[in-house]
Design a protein around this motif. Structure first.
Motif, mmCIF file in Angstrom:
data_model
loop_
_atom_site.group_PDB
_atom_site.id
_atom_site.type_symbol
_atom_site.label_atom_id
_atom_site.label_comp_id
_atom_site.label_asym_id
_atom_site.label_seq_id
_atom_site.Cartn_x
_atom_site.Cartn_y
_atom_site.Cartn_z
ATOM 1 N N VAL A 1 11.145 -52.777 99.704
ATOM 2 C CA VAL A 1 9.693 -52.910 99.766
ATOM 3 C C VAL A 1 9.090 -51.514 99.907
ATOM 4 O O VAL A 1 9.512 -50.729 100.756
ATOM 5 N N PRO A 2 8.113 -51.151 99.072
ATOM 6 C CA PRO A 2 7.534 -49.802 99.163
ATOM 7 C C PRO A 2 6.693 -49.627 100.419
ATOM 8 O O PRO A 2 6.191 -50.589 100.993
ATOM 9 N N VAL A 3 6.541 -48.380 100.811
ATOM 10 C CA VAL A 3 5.689 -48.034 101.947
ATOM 11 C C VAL A 3 4.238 -47.999 101.473
ATOM 12 O O VAL A 3 3.899 -47.291 100.516
ATOM 13 N N ILE A 4 3.396 -48.774 102.120
ATOM 14 C CA ILE A 4 1.977 -48.811 101.764
ATOM 15 C C ILE A 4 1.298 -47.601 102.403
ATOM 16 O O ILE A 4 1.328 -47.430 103.625
ATOM 17 N N ASP A 5 0.682 -46.775 101.568
ATOM 18 C CA ASP A 5 0.180 -45.483 102.052
ATOM 19 C C ASP A 5 -1.301 -45.313 101.732
ATOM 20 O O ASP A 5 -1.718 -45.473 100.588
ATOM 21 N N ASP A 6 -2.068 -44.972 102.769
ATOM 22 C CA ASP A 6 -3.482 -44.660 102.558
ATOM 23 C C ASP A 6 -3.698 -43.154 102.411
ATOM 24 O O ASP A 6 -4.824 -42.678 102.420
ATOM 25 N N GLY A 7 -2.610 -42.425 102.258
ATOM 26 C CA GLY A 7 -2.659 -40.985 102.095
ATOM 27 C C GLY A 7 -2.120 -40.218 103.288
ATOM 28 O O GLY A 7 -1.671 -39.083 103.155
ATOM 29 N N ARG A 8 -2.095 -40.859 104.452
ATOM 30 C CA ARG A 8 -1.666 -40.160 105.662
ATOM 31 C C ARG A 8 -0.162 -39.936 105.708
ATOM 32 O O ARG A 8 0.303 -38.886 106.177
ATOM 33 N N TYR A 9 0.606 -40.898 105.243
ATOM 34 C CA TYR A 9 2.049 -40.837 105.472
ATOM 35 C C TYR A 9 2.735 -39.819 104.560
ATOM 36 O O TYR A 9 3.558 -39.018 105.017
ATOM 37 N N ARG A 10 2.391 -39.833 103.300
ATOM 38 C CA ARG A 10 2.976 -38.816 102.417
ATOM 39 C C ARG A 10 2.526 -37.416 102.830
ATOM 40 O O ARG A 10 3.309 -36.460 102.778
ATOM 41 N N ALA A 11 1.285 -37.307 103.266
ATOM 42 C CA ALA A 11 0.786 -35.999 103.717
ATOM 43 C C ALA A 11 1.565 -35.518 104.936
ATOM 44 O O ALA A 11 1.919 -34.334 105.039
ATOM 45 N N ALA A 12 1.845 -36.411 105.866
ATOM 46 C CA ALA A 12 2.599 -36.036 107.064
ATOM 47 C C ALA A 12 4.013 -35.598 106.704
ATOM 48 O O ALA A 12 4.529 -34.606 107.246
ATOM 49 N N LEU A 13 4.646 -36.298 105.786
ATOM 50 C CA LEU A 13 6.007 -35.938 105.376
ATOM 51 C C LEU A 13 6.021 -34.615 104.620
ATOM 52 O O LEU A 13 6.926 -33.790 104.810
ATOM 53 N N ARG A 14 5.024 -34.404 103.789
ATOM 54 C CA ARG A 14 4.949 -33.117 103.082
ATOM 55 C C ARG A 14 4.782 -31.955 104.064
ATOM 56 O O ARG A 14 5.267 -30.852 103.832
ATOM 57 N N ALA A 15 4.098 -32.219 105.172
ATOM 58 C CA ALA A 15 3.881 -31.187 106.181
ATOM 59 C C ALA A 15 5.064 -31.050 107.138
ATOM 60 O O ALA A 15 5.038 -30.207 108.033
ATOM 61 N N GLY A 16 6.093 -31.885 106.955
ATOM 62 C CA GLY A 16 7.262 -31.823 107.824
ATOM 63 C C GLY A 16 7.067 -32.450 109.184
ATOM 64 O O GLY A 16 7.830 -32.176 110.117
ATOM 65 N N ARG A 17 6.097 -33.348 109.327
ATOM 66 C CA ARG A 17 5.834 -34.029 110.598
ATOM 67 C C ARG A 17 5.800 -35.541 110.371
ATOM 68 O O ARG A 17 4.723 -36.116 110.235
ATOM 69 N N PRO A 18 6.966 -36.182 110.239
ATOM 70 C CA PRO A 18 8.340 -35.706 110.445
ATOM 71 C C PRO A 18 8.917 -35.099 109.164
ATOM 72 O O PRO A 18 8.335 -35.239 108.092
ATOM 73 N N ASP A 19 10.100 -34.486 109.297
ATOM 74 C CA ASP A 19 10.802 -34.101 108.087
ATOM 75 C C ASP A 19 11.642 -35.279 107.608
ATOM 76 O O ASP A 19 11.895 -36.229 108.357
ATOM 77 N N HIS A 20 12.028 -35.233 106.350
ATOM 78 C CA HIS A 20 12.794 -36.328 105.741
ATOM 79 C C HIS A 20 14.106 -35.771 105.194
ATOM 80 O O HIS A 20 14.102 -34.783 104.456
ATOM 81 N N ARG A 21 15.208 -36.393 105.572
ATOM 82 C CA ARG A 21 16.515 -35.956 105.111
ATOM 83 C C ARG A 21 17.358 -37.161 104.692
ATOM 84 O O ARG A 21 17.147 -38.280 105.182
ATOM 85 N N PRO A 22 18.353 -36.917 103.809
ATOM 86 C CA PRO A 22 19.325 -37.982 103.526
ATOM 87 C C PRO A 22 20.055 -38.372 104.805
ATOM 88 O O PRO A 22 20.165 -37.576 105.746
ATOM 89 N N LEU A 23 20.572 -39.579 104.829
ATOM 90 C CA LEU A 23 21.239 -40.098 106.017
ATOM 91 C C LEU A 23 22.345 -39.161 106.483
ATOM 92 O O LEU A 23 23.094 -38.610 105.671
ATOM 93 N N PHE A 24 22.437 -38.969 107.792
ATOM 94 C CA PHE A 24 23.464 -38.114 108.364
ATOM 95 C C PHE A 24 24.858 -38.597 107.952
ATOM 96 O O PHE A 24 25.064 -39.776 107.646
ATOM 97 N N ALA A 25 25.811 -37.675 107.965
ATOM 98 C CA ALA A 25 27.195 -38.028 107.618
ATOM 99 C C ALA A 25 27.829 -38.877 108.708
ATOM 100 O O ALA A 25 28.554 -39.841 108.433
ATOM 101 N N ARG A 26 27.555 -38.511 109.971
ATOM 102 C CA ARG A 26 28.104 -39.281 111.085
ATOM 103 C C ARG A 26 27.430 -38.834 112.376
ATOM 104 O O ARG A 26 26.775 -37.786 112.430
ATOM 105 N N LEU A 27 27.608 -39.630 113.402
ATOM 106 C CA LEU A 27 27.236 -39.263 114.760
ATOM 107 C C LEU A 27 28.513 -38.958 115.522
ATOM 108 O O LEU A 27 29.516 -39.653 115.377
ATOM 109 N N ASP A 28 28.465 -37.906 116.339
ATOM 110 C CA ASP A 28 29.656 -37.472 117.076
ATOM 111 C C ASP A 28 29.231 -37.147 118.502
ATOM 112 O O ASP A 28 28.605 -36.113 118.760
#
Length: 353
Positions: free
Chosen positions: A231-258
């Motif tokens: 299901v896509p994320v419904i965006d009014d403009g705030r969420y993509r803007a926040a991710l572009r600004a790195g708040r939060p940052d977005h990364r591929p899933l971690f390899a593992r937790l240790d």
């Protein structure tokens, strides 16, 4: 022992809509709700939760959602609405009555609640929806992680996480909304297996629900087939803007937790305080165990909300049950009408004490 024409399990939006439709058809429904009061699951959702459908597209049958039809209701507004809807309902609703067992027989069903009460009914509708059981995926190292692991079902607000290092796992609406909210006070990474999908909340000046309604896709059974995948994320403009600004940052899933560390695919690692799983839910229907109504994963086997294994059993509130809107306030009434029309529960002849 008592009797009803149809027993509806769950007193949230799906159960209330089903009871309204049943009563309008001259049936005597009984709603059994596990929680102590009205609102279903809504009172337990996170504080800032806001509907992404306007109030004008967020009503159950028979009662308009109050306020400006163009505004986006907050969680507490939905709770108040469901409370008012329950009070107006021409049906008995028993709170604090979790169902423990449903037993089909030649005359219909025996429905048993936790206090031992048994209700007889010709038909049963399971209206607990598809969001009863928080889903915890099998992630490398998660079971041995020494920090805090939470599911989004346990999240209320950002205050307890001030200054913490938080990983939010998941790419849906709740994951993005919670990650952006947390990023105002914590150091947050949104981590996902695949790319994020976004959908604008408005097209050409109108909310996308207007377009869904205008084109007929909102209620069409073709809708879910045309929108396979996440299901896509419904965006009014705030969420993509926040991710572009790195708040939060977005990364591929971690390899593992240790231990208390996250190890990323490039080998880098860092200490993490909290892993918050915004990984969705699964149906929670333990009262149907042993009936043959569920597959090996506990998912109901149905066609459009009608059990393919147990005659007289229906479902309302499952995600994409019959349309885009099936698990939403605006959609459960249509599905309830379809299910009750197909089940055609008969009026019960008597009520026994």
């Amino acid at each position: 022992m008592s009797a009803a024409d149809v027993v509806i399990i769950g007193g949230g939006q799906a159960g209330l809509a089903t009871a309204h439709v049943a009563a309008a058809r001259g049936l005597r429904p009984l709603v059994l709700e596990a929680q102590a009061g009205p609102g279903g699951s809504w009172p337990s959702y996170y504080d800032s939760l806001t509907l992404f459908s306007p109030a004008g597209y967020s009503a159950l049958p028979g009662l308009a959602f109050p306020g400006d039809p163009q505004h986006y209701p907050l969680r507490d507004e939905v709770v108040d609405y469901l409370t008012a809807y329950t009070a107006r309902l021409a049906a008995e609703v028993r709170f604090g009555s979790p169902v423990t067992r449903v037993e089909p027989d030649d005359d219909g069903f025996g429905v048993t609640t936790a206090d031992g009460t048994v209700v007889r009914a010709r038909s049963v509708v399971a209206a607990t929806g598809g969001f009863g059981s928080p889903y915890r995926p099998a992630l490398p190292g998660l079971d041995d992680f020494t920090g805090t692991v939470l599911h989004s079902a346990q999240y209320r607000n950002a205050a307890p996480f001030a200054g913490a290092r938080v990983l939010v796992v998941g790419g849906g609406n709740s994951a993005v909304q919670i990650a952006v909210e947390l990023a105002a006070t914590a150091r947050v990474t949104l981590t996902t297996r695949g790319p994020l999908r976004f959908q604008p909340q408005r097209y050409l000046g109108r909310d996308f629900h207007w377009w869904l309604h205008r084109t007929g896709l909102d209620s069409s059974r073709l809708g879910p087939r045309l929108a396979r995948g996440p299901v896509p994320v419904i965006d009014d403009g705030r969420y993509r803007a926040a991710l572009r600004a790195g708040r939060p940052d977005h990364r591929p899933l971690f390899a593992r937790l240790d231990g208390d560390r996250a190890v990323w695919s490039d080998g880098a690692s860092e200490r993490v305080d909290t892993v918050l799983l915004a990984t969705g839910y699964r149906p929670h229907l333990p009262f149907l165990d042993g009936t043959g109504a569920l597959d090996a994963y506990g998912v109901p086997m149905h066609e459009g909300g009608l059990s393919t294994a147990v005659p007289g059993l229906g479902f309302v509130g499952l995600e994409r049950q019959r349309s885009f809107a099936s698990a939403t306030l605006r959609g459960v009434g249509r599905d309830a009408a379809h299910v009750l029309g197909a089940l055609r529960p008969a009026r019960h002849a008597a009520t026994r004490g």
